[in-house]
Motif scaffolding. Structure first.
Motif, short mmCIF file in Angstrom:
data_model
loop_
_atom_site.label_atom_id
_atom_site.label_comp_id
_atom_site.label_asym_id
_atom_site.label_seq_id
_atom_site.Cartn_x
_atom_site.Cartn_y
_atom_site.Cartn_z
N VAL A 1 -4.33 6.90 6.46
CA VAL A 1 -3.68 5.92 7.35
C VAL A 1 -3.67 4.53 6.69
CG1 VAL A 1 -3.95 4.67 9.52
CG2 VAL A 1 -4.17 7.15 9.48
N THR A 2 -4.78 4.16 6.06
CA THR A 2 -4.89 2.83 5.47
C THR A 2 -3.95 2.66 4.29
OG1 THR A 2 -7.21 2.72 6.15
CG2 THR A 2 -6.49 1.17 4.46
N VAL A 3 -3.86 3.68 3.42
CA VAL A 3 -2.95 3.60 2.27
C VAL A 3 -1.51 3.50 2.73
CG1 VAL A 3 -2.03 4.89 0.31
CG2 VAL A 3 -4.49 4.78 0.68
N ILE A 4 -1.13 4.33 3.69
CA ILE A 4 0.26 4.30 4.19
C ILE A 4 0.54 2.95 4.85
CG2 ILE A 4 1.83 5.33 5.85
CD1 ILE A 4 0.44 8.01 5.31
N ASP A 5 -0.38 2.46 5.69
CA ASP A 5 -0.17 1.17 6.36
C ASP A 5 -0.08 0.03 5.35
OD1 ASP A 5 -0.07 2.31 8.81
OD2 ASP A 5 -2.10 1.74 9.44
N SER A 6 -0.89 0.11 4.27
CA SER A 6 -0.87 -0.95 3.26
C SER A 6 0.47 -1.01 2.55
CB SER A 6 -1.98 -0.72 2.24
OG SER A 6 -3.25 -0.75 2.85
N LEU A 7 1.00 0.16 2.19
CA LEU A 7 2.25 0.19 1.42
C LEU A 7 3.48 -0.06 2.29
CD1 LEU A 7 1.46 3.14 -1.00
CD2 LEU A 7 1.63 0.72 -1.57
N ARG A 8 3.38 0.21 3.59
CA ARG A 8 4.56 -0.03 4.43
C ARG A 8 4.46 -1.32 5.23
NH1 ARG A 8 4.48 1.70 9.89
NH2 ARG A 8 2.42 2.40 10.57
N VAL B 1 9.44 3.80 -5.71
CA VAL B 1 8.14 3.43 -6.27
C VAL B 1 7.07 3.41 -5.17
CG1 VAL B 1 6.82 1.56 -7.34
CG2 VAL B 1 9.10 2.12 -8.19
N ILE B 2 7.40 2.85 -4.00
CA ILE B 2 6.46 2.83 -2.87
C ILE B 2 6.09 4.26 -2.47
CG2 ILE B 2 6.19 2.20 -0.45
CD1 ILE B 2 8.05 -0.17 -0.96
N PHE B 3 7.09 5.14 -2.39
CA PHE B 3 6.85 6.53 -2.02
C PHE B 3 5.92 7.22 -3.02
CE2 PHE B 3 8.08 10.97 -2.69
CZ PHE B 3 7.79 11.50 -1.44
N LEU B 4 6.19 7.03 -4.31
CA LEU B 4 5.38 7.68 -5.34
C LEU B 4 3.94 7.15 -5.33
CD1 LEU B 4 7.93 7.81 -8.30
CD2 LEU B 4 7.25 9.67 -6.76
N LEU B 5 3.77 5.84 -5.11
CA LEU B 5 2.42 5.28 -5.03
C LEU B 5 1.65 5.87 -3.86
CD1 LEU B 5 3.09 1.50 -5.81
CD2 LEU B 5 1.87 3.15 -7.24
N ALA B 6 2.30 5.97 -2.69
CA ALA B 6 1.62 6.51 -1.50
C ALA B 6 1.23 7.96 -1.72
CB ALA B 6 2.54 6.37 -0.28
N ILE B 7 2.17 8.76 -2.22
CA ILE B 7 1.88 10.17 -2.46
C ILE B 7 0.78 10.34 -3.51
CG2 ILE B 7 2.84 12.28 -3.45
CD1 ILE B 7 3.64 11.88 -0.59
N PHE C 1 -1.70 8.20 -4.38
CA PHE C 1 -3.01 7.83 -3.85
C PHE C 1 -3.56 8.93 -2.93
CE2 PHE C 1 -2.19 3.29 -4.91
CZ PHE C 1 -3.41 3.03 -5.49
N ILE C 2 -2.74 9.40 -2.02
CA ILE C 2 -3.22 10.35 -1.01
C ILE C 2 -3.57 11.70 -1.64
CG2 ILE C 2 -2.53 11.64 1.04
CD1 ILE C 2 -0.91 9.17 1.86
N ILE C 3 -2.71 12.21 -2.53
CA ILE C 3 -2.98 13.50 -3.14
C ILE C 3 -4.24 13.42 -4.00
CG2 ILE C 3 -2.15 15.15 -4.87
CD1 ILE C 3 0.63 14.80 -3.78
N THR C 4 -4.39 12.33 -4.77
CA THR C 4 -5.58 12.17 -5.60
C THR C 4 -6.85 12.17 -4.75
OG1 THR C 4 -4.33 10.88 -7.21
CG2 THR C 4 -6.73 10.69 -7.29
N TYR C 5 -6.80 11.43 -3.64
CA TYR C 5 -7.99 11.38 -2.77
C TYR C 5 -8.29 12.73 -2.14
CZ TYR C 5 -11.11 10.11 1.01
OH TYR C 5 -12.17 10.06 1.87
N LEU C 6 -7.24 13.43 -1.67
CA LEU C 6 -7.46 14.73 -1.01
C LEU C 6 -8.02 15.76 -2.00
CD1 LEU C 6 -4.30 15.00 1.29
CD2 LEU C 6 -6.66 14.46 1.94
N VAL C 7 -7.53 15.72 -3.25
CA VAL C 7 -8.04 16.66 -4.25
C VAL C 7 -9.51 16.39 -4.53
CG1 VAL C 7 -7.89 17.30 -6.69
CG2 VAL C 7 -5.81 17.09 -5.33
N ARG C 8 -9.87 15.10 -4.68
CA ARG C 8 -11.27 14.76 -4.94
C ARG C 8 -12.15 15.13 -3.74
NH1 ARG C 8 -12.39 8.95 -7.25
NH2 ARG C 8 -14.43 9.93 -7.23
#
Length: 281
Positions: A209-216, A259-265, A267-274
């Motif tokens: 939620v925070t990453v998406i809210d930050s980028l949008r 670019v905004i879309f790729l950054l959001a995806i 960040f979120i995918i990297t965090y979920l994988v970790r």
């Protein structure tokens, strides 16, 4: 039953997926909204690499993500822990902290513009505390504008994250905390080693939620500074809006949106994988 799935899926495809796919297509074109878009390949992305305003907006977005996300998460978690146990007027405190979320971002921006205006509430409080040297035009000074807008954003977001963490704390097993207390763990140790691991699922939601809210983030910055002064508060979203709808450079604006879309995806995918790897371990 399939109707209940097909209808919302069709609406989602028309109003969300189709415009998103069109943004990818427009990002490789030059178009002012009239006539047929001219295909230019990756020229818009090459121009972005040499655009100083885009670089400033990208840097501001990184600062915004770290400060807005960090302060909101720490503040929301601290307030949730403090207001988790039943006590007198606790419901009133929770409602007061959550209240800013009820207001729209535009109203929140106008409210804080009034507070920050010269000789406004912020300057009056600083003057009353004898801190006249700190009085300044907060939103007109490039050195303080981004921080001033960040304060308003965190003020609105912290109540929302507090509610998410309160819901997570209600699901924690109190017997584990009691057992740790009997074993001699202090309050900080119980929170670090007992409570926090049980909030892992909530942390995943809060991070996304925070990453998406930050980028949008757009409305609040636009209402308070419109990206100024001198691009000091420019974010990718405000720069995208200016390019797309002020200068009618829709291809270039679409490239920023991608670019905004790729950054959001990313960040979120990297965090979920970790996070999933840590759960397996």
């Amino acid at each position: 039953m399939w109707v209940f799935v097909a209808v919302p899926l069709a609406v989602e495809a028309v109003w969300v997926f189709w415009p998103a796919l069109n943004s990818f297509w427009l990002s490789v074109t030059k178009w002012n909204g009239v006539g047929v878009p001219e295909f230019v390949g990756l020229a818009n992305y090459a121009d972005l690499a040499g655009d100083p305003v885009f670089k400033q907006a990208l840097l501001n977005n990184v600062i915004w993500l770290v400060c807005f996300g960090g302060l909101s998460i720490v503040g929301g978690l601290a307030l949730a822990v403090a207001l988790n146990r039943p006590r007198r007027l606790v419901g009133l405190y929770r409602s007061a902290i959550y209240l800013p979320m009820v207001f729209s971002l535009a109203v929140t921006g106008l409210f804080w513009r009034v507070l920050y205006q010269p000789d406004g509430t912020v300057d009056a409080v600083l003057g009353g505390l004898g801190l006249d040297s700190l009085v300044r035009q907060w939103l007109a000074d490039p050195d303080t504008a981004l921080g001033a807008v960040l304060v308003a954003a965190v003020w609105r977001q912290v109540g929302y994250l507090m509610v998410l963490y309160l819901a997570g704390l209600k699901g924690c097993d109190p017997t584990l905390d009691d057992a740790a207390a009997i074993d001699g763990a202090n309050a900080l140790q119980r929170f670090r080693y007992v409570t926090l691991p049980q909030l892992r699922g909530v942390n995943t939601v809060v991070f996304a939620v925070t990453v998406i809210d930050s980028l949008r983030t757009f409305d609040l910055v636009w209402a308070m500074t419109r990206g100024g002064p001198y691009h000091a508060t420019e974010l990718l979203s405000t720069y995208m809006f200016q390019q797309g709808f002020t200068f009618l450079n829709l291809g270039y604006g679409s490239a920023i949106a991608v670019v905004i879309f790729l950054l959001a995806i990313g960040f979120i995918i990297t965090y979920l994988v970790r996070a999933s790897r840590q759960e397996v371990i």
